[in-house]
Design a protein around this motif. Structure first.
Motif, PDB file in Angstrom:
ATOM      1  N   MET A 124       0.821  -1.203   0.000  1.00 39.05           N
ATOM      2  CA  MET A 124       0.000   0.000   0.000  1.00 39.05           C
ATOM      3  C   MET A 124       0.858   1.258   0.000  1.00 39.05           C
ATOM      4  SD  MET A 124      -3.075   1.209  -0.088  1.00 39.05           S
ATOM      5  CE  MET A 124      -4.179  -0.101   0.463  1.00 39.05           C
ATOM      6  N   ALA A 125       1.967   1.212   0.795  1.00 38.46           N
ATOM      7  CA  ALA A 125       2.865   2.363   0.836  1.00 38.46           C
ATOM      8  C   ALA A 125       3.460   2.626  -0.539  1.00 38.46           C
ATOM      9  CB  ALA A 125       3.960   2.143   1.880  1.00 38.46           C
ATOM     10  N   ASP A 126       3.841   1.545  -1.248  1.00 41.08           N
ATOM     11  CA  ASP A 126       4.391   1.712  -2.583  1.00 41.08           C
ATOM     12  C   ASP A 126       3.360   2.333  -3.510  1.00 41.08           C
ATOM     13  OD1 ASP A 126       6.784   0.693  -1.810  1.00 41.08           O
ATOM     14  OD2 ASP A 126       6.427  -1.323  -2.567  1.00 41.08           O
ATOM     15  N   ALA A 127       2.116   1.852  -3.433  1.00 41.80           N
ATOM     16  CA  ALA A 127       1.047   2.399  -4.268  1.00 41.80           C
ATOM     17  C   ALA A 127       0.828   3.874  -3.955  1.00 41.80           C
ATOM     18  CB  ALA A 127      -0.238   1.614  -4.050  1.00 41.80           C
ATOM     19  N   GLN A 128       0.904   4.218  -2.688  1.00 42.16           N
ATOM     20  CA  GLN A 128       0.706   5.598  -2.265  1.00 42.16           C
ATOM     21  C   GLN A 128       1.780   6.504  -2.850  1.00 42.16           C
ATOM     22  OE1 GLN A 128       0.876   6.065   1.987  1.00 42.16           O
ATOM     23  NE2 GLN A 128      -0.253   7.997   1.981  1.00 42.16           N
ATOM     24  N   GLU A 129       3.047   6.093  -2.759  1.00 45.58           N
ATOM     25  CA  GLU A 129       4.147   6.905  -3.265  1.00 45.58           C
ATOM     26  C   GLU A 129       4.160   6.936  -4.789  1.00 45.58           C
ATOM     27  OE1 GLU A 129       6.128   8.912  -1.555  1.00 45.58           O
ATOM     28  OE2 GLU A 129       4.806   8.360   0.109  1.00 45.58           O
ATOM     29  N   THR A 130       3.879   5.794  -5.426  1.00 49.46           N
ATOM     30  CA  THR A 130       3.859   5.736  -6.892  1.00 49.46           C
ATOM     31  C   THR A 130       2.777   6.646  -7.441  1.00 49.46           C
ATOM     32  OG1 THR A 130       4.676   3.458  -6.904  1.00 49.46           O
ATOM     33  CG2 THR A 130       3.554   4.221  -8.882  1.00 49.46           C
ATOM     34  N   ASN A 131       1.602   6.602  -6.839  1.00 47.81           N
ATOM     35  CA  ASN A 131       0.504   7.460  -7.286  1.00 47.81           C
ATOM     36  C   ASN A 131       0.845   8.931  -7.074  1.00 47.81           C
ATOM     37  OD1 ASN A 131      -2.478   7.145  -8.207  1.00 47.81           O
ATOM     38  ND2 ASN A 131      -2.569   8.706  -6.622  1.00 47.81           N
ATOM     39  N   LYS A 132       1.510   9.237  -5.961  1.00 47.13           N
ATOM     40  CA  LYS A 132       1.891  10.614  -5.663  1.00 47.13           C
ATOM     41  C   LYS A 132       2.881  11.137  -6.705  1.00 47.13           C
ATOM     42  CE  LYS A 132       2.450  11.563  -1.365  1.00 47.13           C
ATOM     43  NZ  LYS A 132       3.022  11.625   0.015  1.00 47.13           N
ATOM     44  N   ARG A 133       3.859  10.300  -7.083  1.00 46.55           N
ATOM     45  CA  ARG A 133       4.831  10.711  -8.107  1.00 46.55           C
ATOM     46  C   ARG A 133       4.135  10.954  -9.447  1.00 46.55           C
ATOM     47  NH1 ARG A 133       8.109   6.742  -5.652  1.00 46.55           N
ATOM     48  NH2 ARG A 133       7.541   5.227  -7.269  1.00 46.55           N
ATOM     49  N   ARG A 134       3.203  10.082  -9.765  1.00 40.98           N
ATOM     50  CA  ARG A 134       2.496  10.227 -11.038  1.00 40.98           C
ATOM     51  C   ARG A 134       1.659  11.507 -11.057  1.00 40.98           C
ATOM     52  NH1 ARG A 134      -1.278   5.588 -13.923  1.00 40.98           N
ATOM     53  NH2 ARG A 134      -1.570   6.684 -15.912  1.00 40.98           N
ATOM     54  N   LEU A 135       1.014  11.796  -9.945  1.00 37.08           N
ATOM     55  CA  LEU A 135       0.252  13.040  -9.832  1.00 37.08           C
ATOM     56  C   LEU A 135       1.152  14.254 -10.000  1.00 37.08           C
ATOM     57  CD1 LEU A 135      -2.355  12.705  -6.919  1.00 37.08           C
ATOM     58  CD2 LEU A 135      -2.784  13.545  -9.244  1.00 37.08           C
ATOM     59  N   ARG A 136       2.335  14.209  -9.377  1.00 39.19           N
ATOM     60  CA  ARG A 136       3.275  15.312  -9.467  1.00 39.19           C
ATOM     61  C   ARG A 136       3.704  15.553 -10.910  1.00 39.19           C
ATOM     62  NH1 ARG A 136       8.387  13.269  -7.279  1.00 39.19           N
ATOM     63  NH2 ARG A 136       8.874  12.873  -9.460  1.00 39.19           N
ATOM     64  N   ARG A 137       4.000  14.470 -11.609  1.00 39.46           N
ATOM     65  CA  ARG A 137       4.441  14.601 -13.001  1.00 39.46           C
ATOM     66  C   ARG A 137       3.317  15.140 -13.882  1.00 39.46           C
ATOM     67  NH1 ARG A 137       7.229   8.654 -12.734  1.00 39.46           N
ATOM     68  NH2 ARG A 137       9.208   9.309 -11.767  1.00 39.46           N
ATOM     69  N   LEU A 138       2.121  14.630 -13.664  1.00 39.29           N
ATOM     70  CA  LEU A 138       0.997  15.074 -14.474  1.00 39.29           C
ATOM     71  C   LEU A 138       0.643  16.530 -14.177  1.00 39.29           C
ATOM     72  CD1 LEU A 138      -1.018  14.309 -16.586  1.00 39.29           C
ATOM     73  CD2 LEU A 138      -2.473  13.288 -14.834  1.00 39.29           C
ATOM     74  N   ARG A 139       0.768  16.928 -12.919  1.00 37.87           N
ATOM     75  CA  ARG A 139       0.524  18.332 -12.548  1.00 37.87           C
ATOM     76  C   ARG A 139       1.504  19.251 -13.289  1.00 37.87           C
ATOM     77  NH1 ARG A 139       1.486  17.799  -7.541  1.00 37.87           N
ATOM     78  NH2 ARG A 139      -0.636  17.219  -6.936  1.00 37.87           N
ATOM     79  N   GLN A 140       2.752  18.835 -13.361  1.00 41.65           N
ATOM     80  CA  GLN A 140       3.753  19.641 -14.055  1.00 41.65           C
ATOM     81  C   GLN A 140       3.478  19.681 -15.560  1.00 41.65           C
ATOM     82  OE1 GLN A 140       5.928  21.593 -12.913  1.00 41.65           O
ATOM     83  NE2 GLN A 140       7.334  22.005 -14.606  1.00 41.65           N
ATOM     84  N   MET A 141       3.072  18.556 -16.135  1.00 43.56           N
ATOM     85  CA  MET A 141       2.766  18.505 -17.565  1.00 43.56           C
ATOM     86  C   MET A 141       1.592  19.424 -17.906  1.00 43.56           C
ATOM     87  SD  MET A 141       3.334  14.413 -18.081  1.00 43.56           S
ATOM     88  CE  MET A 141       2.741  14.266 -19.760  1.00 43.56           C
TER      89      MET A 141
END
Length: 380
Positions: free
Chosen positions: A1-18
């Motif tokens: 779950m922790a991995d999913a939480q961090e992976t999703n957070k990174r993806r959100l960050r990248r998409l926010r920047q895009m």
């Protein structure tokens, strides 16, 4: 779950920047320009050999990588070819790798992220001090760095596509006098790879009317609305497989949905459980597929007929009880009409809130913490 939480957070960050830099919008506009200047195809056709496994993994699943844009680039090349060429026409590269109207403009990326500072300002690190006083110059510097990163991604994709193997390579590149790759002169191969013959299987545009088992089709909105830019490779692979199955069994797909259990999925496509299950769940959240009802046994028998491949795909295993019943899916092309960046961002933001809430509840109910004892290795 922790991995999913961090992976999703990174993806959100990248998409926010895009979204902030307009990267997805700019790439979609570049693709739209190619589409309008060409034949304006409603659908892009792919040979099914891209998906079918040869041994353990298919060419498709070899491109399900956590980094890089190899799968995306190959699909973009097919899109560009079919906007420009007629059925059966051979492909040759007419675009530069960088600059206006280049391959680099067709790719959306987030840019360079500095983990130490937690920002995207790393692009300014090497900026001459005398230019930093001007906001306009800072913006131009960022764009220059982003263009360099896109070119780097394109070259990396070409290397990956060439390094799939002698027979499986999806591009080939000539070498210069010193053995360096001549990226601008790359050649595109058919979906089945370079082949084992002396003359490579250079790409030609496939026919739309080929039999169901020979091709799959991708609606133009997959490219023009930005989906190709924001979906992960495993999600794209899952979506392509579901599209292929919907074409293999259109009646079943329409009435009761299609499914894949582990054995036929591995044998036919080579896609592993984690990539498939995660891909299906994200596609569901993004509105590109939906749940369907379970079919009646008589319906399965009628649709499968005497075709052994169809029986393997459509029939439930009977000897060994599965730990769970497979989901039945229907592909919903209507979801492609939505803006991909906004849709995916909203879905991921909703998921992040759920993951954060679940993590907080776990921490609150941790029996070690509730007893007043810190976890092993942690001092108060």
């Amino acid at each position: 779950m922790a991995d999913a939480q961090e992976t999703n957070k990174r993806r959100l960050r990248r998409l926010r920047q895009m979204r902030k830099t307009g990267s997805v919008t700019n790439a979609a506009e570049a693709l739209d320009g190619i589409w309008k200047a060409g034949k304006e195809p409603d659908r892009i056709v792919l040979r099914s050999t891209l998906l079918r496994a040869d041994g353990e993994r298919s060419r498709l699943t070899k491109l399900v990588l956590p980094r890089g844009i190899a799968l995306r680039f190959y699909l973009l090349a097919a899109f560009e070819a079919q906007c420009r060429l007629d059925t059966g026409d051979p492909w040759e590269n007419v675009l530069p790798l960088k600059g206006g109207g280049s391959w680099s403009t067709l790719v959306a990326i987030d840019g360079a992220y500095a983990t130490e500072s937690g920002t995207y300002d790393a692009a300014l690190e090497n900026m001459p001090p005398d230019l930093r006083s001007s906001a306009r110059m800072e913006e131009l510097w960022r764009k220059k760095k982003l263009e360099a990163l896109r070119l780097q991604q394109v070259k990396g994709a070409l290397r990956t596509l060439e390094e799939l193997g002698q027979e499986d390579a999806l591009v080939t590149m000539p070498r210069g006098a010193r053995g360096q790759r001549l990226y601008e002169n790359f050649s595109l191969m058919e979906e089945g790879g370079r082949g084992d013959r002396q003359t490579p299987d250079f790409y030609t545009v496939p026919a739309h009317q080929w039999a169901a088992t020979k091709t799959i089709t991708l609606p133009k909105d997959f490219f023009l609305k930005g989906w190709i830019q924001v979906l992960n490779p495993s999600e794209v692979a899952t979506w392509l497989i579901l599209r292929m199955m919907s074409k293999w069994a259109p009646k079943k797909h329409h009435t009761s949905g299609v499914f894949l259990t582990t054995r036929p999925r591995m044998q036919i496509f080579g896609l592993r459980d984690d990539a498939w299950e995660d891909g299906c769940q994200r596609l569901l959240e993004f509105g590109l597929i939906r749940h369907a009802e379970a079919p009646e046994p008589e319906e399965v028998a009628e649709i499968a007929g005497t075709d052994p491949l169809m029986r393997l795909l459509l029939s439930q295993p009977t000897r060994v009880r599965q730990p769970y019943e497979p989901h039945l899916w229907q592909v919903t092309d209507g979801g492609l009409a939505k803006d991909a960046a906004e849709t995916v961002y909203n879905a991921l933001a909703h998921r992040q809130r759920a993951l954060d809430t679940a993590a907080m509840k776990r921490a609150q109910h941790d029996p070690v913490r509730l007893a007043g004892h810190p976890p092993d290795g942690v001092t108060q």
